[in-house]
Design a protein around this motif. Structure first.
Motif, short mmCIF file in Angstrom:
data_model
loop_
_atom_site.label_atom_id
_atom_site.label_comp_id
_atom_site.label_asym_id
_atom_site.label_seq_id
_atom_site.Cartn_x
_atom_site.Cartn_y
_atom_site.Cartn_z
N ALA A 1 0.86 -1.18 0.00
CA ALA A 1 0.00 0.00 0.00
C ALA A 1 0.90 1.23 0.00
O ALA A 1 1.98 1.21 0.58
CB ALA A 1 -0.91 0.00 1.23
N ALA A 2 0.43 2.30 -0.64
CA ALA A 2 1.25 3.50 -0.80
C ALA A 2 1.15 4.48 0.36
O ALA A 2 1.95 5.41 0.46
CB ALA A 2 0.89 4.22 -2.10
N ASP A 3 0.17 4.30 1.26
CA ASP A 3 0.05 5.18 2.42
C ASP A 3 -0.89 4.55 3.43
O ASP A 3 -1.48 3.48 3.19
CB ASP A 3 -0.40 6.59 2.03
CG ASP A 3 -1.73 6.62 1.32
OD1 ASP A 3 -2.63 5.82 1.66
OD2 ASP A 3 -1.91 7.45 0.41
N GLY A 4 -1.03 5.21 4.57
CA GLY A 4 -1.85 4.67 5.64
C GLY A 4 -3.31 4.55 5.29
O GLY A 4 -3.99 3.60 5.70
N ALA A 5 -3.83 5.49 4.50
CA ALA A 5 -5.24 5.43 4.11
C ALA A 5 -5.50 4.18 3.27
O ALA A 5 -6.48 3.46 3.49
CB ALA A 5 -5.63 6.69 3.35
N GLU A 6 -4.61 3.89 2.33
CA GLU A 6 -4.76 2.68 1.52
C GLU A 6 -4.62 1.42 2.38
O GLU A 6 -5.35 0.45 2.20
CB GLU A 6 -3.74 2.66 0.38
CG GLU A 6 -3.92 1.48 -0.56
CD GLU A 6 -2.92 1.45 -1.70
OE1 GLU A 6 -2.97 0.47 -2.48
OE2 GLU A 6 -2.07 2.36 -1.82
N CYS A 7 -3.72 1.46 3.34
CA CYS A 7 -3.56 0.34 4.28
C CYS A 7 -4.88 0.03 4.97
O CYS A 7 -5.32 -1.12 5.02
CB CYS A 7 -2.48 0.67 5.31
SG CYS A 7 -2.37 -0.46 6.71
#
Length: 152
Positions: A35-41
């Protein structure tokens, strides 16, 4: 055989770092989702159901420490060990411990240290306390003989 060691969700906004972590873990038998960032995680964690999550700290939209806090606050994800893979400043260590981070790995890191850390977390019980910050001999990341530093 991929995935035989466990599934890891690697979260970092740097594509090169994500690829580096992915390749090294896949070579050791881990299945890796990125994932590219925490939101995507947070969007994919329930579907992916990882055994371990690695998080960078500085990322767009949602940083690693806020992501770790949300993962820890959710009863469905609080059991998943989270490792911060970052510069490991004292502030990150303190903040990470308060939001349930299991371990810290300083950047730059040796791939063997990353694999060892993820393997340990994948086999660890959910009841474990924060493990450590792996640091090189100079106090930074990497180096041929990292020292294990207690997180507490």
């Amino acid at each position: 055989m991929p995935g035989s060691t466990g599934r890891v969700l690697v979260v970092d906004d740097n594509k090169v770092i994500r690829r580096l972590i992915r390749v090294n873990l896949e070579l050791e038998g881990f299945e890796v989702v990125t994932a590219a960032d925490g939101a995507e995680c947070l969007e994919i964690v329930q579907r992916v159901r990882p055994h371990v999550i690695t998080l960078d700290v500085v990322m767009p939209r949602l940083d690693g420490l806020r992501t770790a806090a949300r993962l820890h606050a959710d009863p469905n994800t609080r059991h998943i060990p989270v490792a911060i893979v970052s510069a490991c400043t004292q502030l990150e260590l303190d903040s990470g411990q308060s939001v349930g981070v299991a371990a810290f790995l300083a950047k730059p890191f040796e791939p063997a240290d990353l694999v060892r850390l993820v393997r340990r977390l994948a086999g660890r019980t959910a009841a474990g306390a924060p493990d450590s910050c792996l640091r090189g001999p100079d106090g930074g990341g990497g180096g041929p003989k990292p020292a294990v530093r207690p997180a507490g």
